[in-house]
Design a protein around this motif. Sequence first.
Motif, mmCIF file in Angstrom:
data_model
loop_
_atom_site.group_PDB
_atom_site.id
_atom_site.type_symbol
_atom_site.label_atom_id
_atom_site.label_comp_id
_atom_site.label_asym_id
_atom_site.label_seq_id
_atom_site.Cartn_x
_atom_site.Cartn_y
_atom_site.Cartn_z
ATOM 1 N N MET A 1 -20.555 47.106 -8.682
ATOM 2 C CA MET A 1 -21.823 46.964 -9.682
ATOM 3 C C MET A 1 -21.727 48.364 -10.474
ATOM 4 O O MET A 1 -21.778 48.280 -11.822
ATOM 5 N N VAL A 2 -21.279 49.332 -10.010
ATOM 6 C CA VAL A 2 -21.018 50.779 -10.483
ATOM 7 C C VAL A 2 -19.821 50.756 -11.554
ATOM 8 O O VAL A 2 -20.029 51.110 -12.602
ATOM 9 N N ASN A 3 -18.973 49.893 -10.970
ATOM 10 C CA ASN A 3 -17.600 49.845 -11.892
ATOM 11 C C ASN A 3 -18.091 48.894 -13.057
ATOM 12 O O ASN A 3 -17.438 49.157 -14.074
ATOM 13 N N ARG A 4 -18.977 48.222 -13.081
ATOM 14 C CA ARG A 4 -19.275 47.380 -14.173
ATOM 15 C C ARG A 4 -20.358 48.126 -14.958
ATOM 16 O O ARG A 4 -20.835 47.557 -16.031
ATOM 17 N N GLY A 5 -20.669 49.478 -14.681
ATOM 18 C CA GLY A 5 -21.485 50.131 -15.547
ATOM 19 C C GLY A 5 -22.843 50.327 -15.080
ATOM 20 O O GLY A 5 -23.754 50.824 -16.107
ATOM 21 N N TYR A 6 -23.274 49.684 -14.123
ATOM 22 C CA TYR A 6 -24.765 49.557 -13.646
ATOM 23 C C TYR A 6 -25.093 50.981 -12.821
ATOM 24 O O TYR A 6 -24.365 51.487 -12.011
ATOM 25 N N GLU A 7 -26.393 51.338 -12.917
ATOM 26 C CA GLU A 7 -27.001 52.562 -12.080
ATOM 27 C C GLU A 7 -27.627 51.624 -11.116
ATOM 28 O O GLU A 7 -28.641 51.037 -11.501
ATOM 29 N N LEU A 8 -27.566 51.966 -9.855
ATOM 30 C CA LEU A 8 -28.099 51.363 -8.802
ATOM 31 C C LEU A 8 -29.200 52.214 -7.821
ATOM 32 O O LEU A 8 -28.937 53.602 -7.748
ATOM 33 N N GLY A 9 -30.276 51.730 -7.122
ATOM 34 C CA GLY A 9 -30.805 52.371 -6.264
ATOM 35 C C GLY A 9 -30.801 51.499 -5.142
ATOM 36 O O GLY A 9 -30.529 50.309 -5.191
ATOM 37 N N VAL A 10 -30.794 52.111 -3.922
ATOM 38 C CA VAL A 10 -30.608 51.356 -2.564
ATOM 39 C C VAL A 10 -31.824 51.774 -1.669
ATOM 40 O O VAL A 10 -31.922 53.009 -1.532
ATOM 41 N N VAL A 11 -32.185 50.945 -0.903
ATOM 42 C CA VAL A 11 -33.295 51.312 0.106
ATOM 43 C C VAL A 11 -32.695 50.687 1.391
ATOM 44 O O VAL A 11 -32.392 49.712 1.507
ATOM 45 N N LYS A 12 -32.711 51.509 2.269
ATOM 46 C CA LYS A 12 -32.130 51.097 3.635
ATOM 47 C C LYS A 12 -33.553 50.793 4.461
ATOM 48 O O LYS A 12 -34.182 51.843 4.764
ATOM 49 N N SER A 13 -33.652 49.711 5.172
ATOM 50 C CA SER A 13 -34.767 49.692 6.195
ATOM 51 C C SER A 13 -34.297 50.320 7.442
ATOM 52 O O SER A 13 -33.053 49.736 7.920
ATOM 53 N N ASP A 14 -34.766 50.946 8.135
ATOM 54 C CA ASP A 14 -34.331 51.429 9.397
ATOM 55 C C ASP A 14 -35.743 51.241 10.629
ATOM 56 O O ASP A 14 -36.704 51.481 10.496
ATOM 57 N N ALA A 15 -35.182 50.832 11.752
ATOM 58 C CA ALA A 15 -36.359 50.669 12.836
ATOM 59 C C ALA A 15 -36.138 51.690 13.976
ATOM 60 O O ALA A 15 -36.685 51.563 14.901
ATOM 61 N N HIS A 16 -35.327 52.916 13.723
ATOM 62 C CA HIS A 16 -34.923 53.717 14.631
ATOM 63 C C HIS A 16 -35.372 55.092 14.506
ATOM 64 O O HIS A 16 -35.044 56.055 15.144
ATOM 65 N N ASN A 17 -36.776 55.325 13.746
ATOM 66 C CA ASN A 17 -37.448 56.587 13.479
ATOM 67 C C ASN A 17 -36.211 57.719 13.217
ATOM 68 O O ASN A 17 -36.019 58.710 13.805
ATOM 69 N N PHE A 18 -35.581 57.332 12.075
ATOM 70 C CA PHE A 18 -34.375 58.558 11.583
ATOM 71 C C PHE A 18 -35.254 59.706 11.241
ATOM 72 O O PHE A 18 -36.363 59.802 11.060
ATOM 73 N N GLU A 19 -34.197 60.726 10.991
ATOM 74 C CA GLU A 19 -34.803 62.130 11.034
ATOM 75 C C GLU A 19 -33.749 62.956 9.873
ATOM 76 O O GLU A 19 -32.503 62.660 10.081
ATOM 77 N N ILE A 20 -34.320 62.911 8.820
ATOM 78 C CA ILE A 20 -33.373 63.787 7.800
ATOM 79 C C ILE A 20 -33.613 65.075 7.743
ATOM 80 O O ILE A 20 -32.756 65.905 6.912
ATOM 81 N N ASP A 21 -34.860 65.658 8.088
ATOM 82 C CA ASP A 21 -35.039 67.177 7.996
ATOM 83 C C ASP A 21 -34.369 67.776 8.994
ATOM 84 O O ASP A 21 -34.074 67.472 10.140
ATOM 85 N N VAL A 22 -33.787 68.700 8.944
ATOM 86 C CA VAL A 22 -32.941 69.708 9.762
ATOM 87 C C VAL A 22 -33.772 70.935 10.308
ATOM 88 O O VAL A 22 -34.506 71.768 9.594
ATOM 89 N N PRO A 23 -33.834 70.549 11.568
ATOM 90 C CA PRO A 23 -34.690 71.899 12.585
ATOM 91 C C PRO A 23 -34.307 73.083 12.071
ATOM 92 O O PRO A 23 -33.122 73.709 11.956
ATOM 93 N N GLY A 24 -35.336 73.818 11.709
ATOM 94 C CA GLY A 24 -35.175 75.245 11.359
ATOM 95 C C GLY A 24 -35.083 75.585 9.860
ATOM 96 O O GLY A 24 -35.525 76.862 9.466
ATOM 97 N N LYS A 25 -34.609 74.726 9.001
ATOM 98 C CA LYS A 25 -34.730 74.646 7.713
ATOM 99 C C LYS A 25 -36.367 74.664 7.266
ATOM 100 O O LYS A 25 -37.268 74.069 7.913
ATOM 101 N N ASP A 26 -36.538 75.331 5.929
ATOM 102 C CA ASP A 26 -37.844 75.464 5.356
ATOM 103 C C ASP A 26 -38.805 74.137 5.411
ATOM 104 O O ASP A 26 -39.793 74.401 5.853
ATOM 105 N N SER A 27 -38.099 72.983 4.916
ATOM 106 C CA SER A 27 -39.058 71.945 4.782
ATOM 107 C C SER A 27 -39.416 71.394 6.212
ATOM 108 O O SER A 27 -40.335 70.979 6.444
ATOM 109 N N TRP A 28 -38.321 71.671 7.199
ATOM 110 C CA TRP A 28 -38.720 71.330 8.477
ATOM 111 C C TRP A 28 -39.865 72.097 9.023
ATOM 112 O O TRP A 28 -40.829 71.763 9.809
ATOM 113 N N ARG A 29 -39.796 73.436 8.721
ATOM 114 C CA ARG A 29 -40.676 74.259 9.010
ATOM 115 C C ARG A 29 -42.136 74.061 8.627
ATOM 116 O O ARG A 29 -43.262 74.114 9.222
#
Length: 171
Positions: A29-57
Amino acid sequence: MADIPVICFVAAKSGTGKTTFLEKLIKEMVNRGYELGVVKSDAHNFEIDVPGKDSWRFAQAGAKATAIIGPDKYALIQKTDQKSDLKYVLPLIQDVDIIFVEGYKAANRPKIEIVRREMGTEIVSDLENLVAVVTDVKELQVPVPLLDINDCGEAADLIEDRFLSKKKDIN
């Protein structure tokens, strides 16, 4: 502003190939010139915040929502009491032509179902929302198009024809 089309990619079981197929389809789709958004459903309590970083604090201090904004991207982390409904997350995705969602079988949204013979041939989508089945099972009996699991171009063509108002020129 027109609503951004949303398609959920679902399967009866984990390991059926949703991520692999979506990765190839996104590139197509990107090669065809489209811009995409993607949402991933997760059932495993993902963590994207890094311990110690300001947003985590900030979150550890009690903030229910934190955001980080950089020169070329931003991220929002919103704590919730339960898994969030797509209707709350989708409006956060902007400036895209279409949104693909991996998962959310129960959502009342158009769905493309992935079926691989070795994982079983059960269809879990309600037929009212089922747009197509991407599969390696040629003899599957469904009232929607069967698309070859190894040819994401077929799926891209169907998505363009059905969900995108005009085809973009390939650059």
